[in-house]
Scaffold this active site. Structure first.
Site: not given
Length: 220
Positions: A51-52
């Site tokens: 995930d970012k």
């Protein structure tokens, strides 16, 4: 760069950097894939997602054959993935979360097909910090956990710990805003407390990324 050979390249992705272009962040111009391809002067193939907001070990293939082989290893669960996370409350010392998840975490779960998902965890440290989030308690409890997702579903760790009622601190989607804000103020850092610490690949290759300095108060 953490590792480079004829087949693979691994980096320590900072929190806040996208892995590759996404329709969910269409405005974001910089990605780990684009920056690394420019640095190496070659096309790369992402082997998995982070995930970012997650930091840590991120692996790319340098050839189509390597992408196929390691992609199959990820799919078959032959690559060990080890994370560190800060969660709300004190979960049991160790356990497994065996709970099927909706296929697409960006859509409402109702009506979606569910896919098997299994996560193993071990509690490393417990904290009781002297600030009030819940009006019933004068202090607030959190835990540092080591997490091993045995399947590779999107947002699996975040969704599984929400299901366990111990959501990750800093998770703006599956967590608790009041706890996120209180811990950010206490530690002086606002982030998703999830770090991909180590990958264990077939053949004995281990690639590790040390936690950033913001983790120091949690590691002791």
């Amino acid at each position: 760069m953490l590792h480079l050979d004829t087949d693979l390249v691994a980096i320590d992705k900072p929190a806040g950097l996208l892995v590759h272009p996404s329709r969910l962040d269409a405005h974001e111009a910089h990605t780990a894939l684009e920056m690394l391809e420019r640095q190496l002067g070659e096309r790369l193939l992402p082997l998995h997602r982070l995930d970012k907001a997650t930091s840590g070990v991120l692996l790319f293939a340098r050839t189509a054959q390597a992408a196929r082989e390691y992609g199959q290893a990820f799919e078959a669960g032959r690559i060990g993935k080890h994370y560190l996370a800060l969660v709300r409350g004190w979960p049991p010392e160790a356990g497994e979360i065996d709970y099927p998840l909706a296929r697409d975490p960006e859509q409402p779960s109702a009506g979606q097909p569910r896919v098997d998902a299994l996560t193993r965890y071990r509690r490393l440290r417990c904290f009781e910090w002297p600030f009030r989030v819940d009006g019933r308690h004068a202090s607030s409890r959190y835990s540092l956990v080591e997490v091993e997702p045995l399947t590779g579903r999107r947002h699996q760790i975040r969704r599984h710990f929400k299901y366990l009622a111990h959501p990750l601190v800093g998770d703006t989607t599956h967590g608790k805003g009041a706890h996120n804000r209180a811990v950010a103020q206490w530690l002086g850092v606002s982030r998703l407390w999830l770090h991909a610490a180590r990958l264990e690949l077939p053949g004995g290759l281990r690639i590790a990324a040390a936690c950033g300095p913001e983790w120091a108060p949690l590691l002791g």
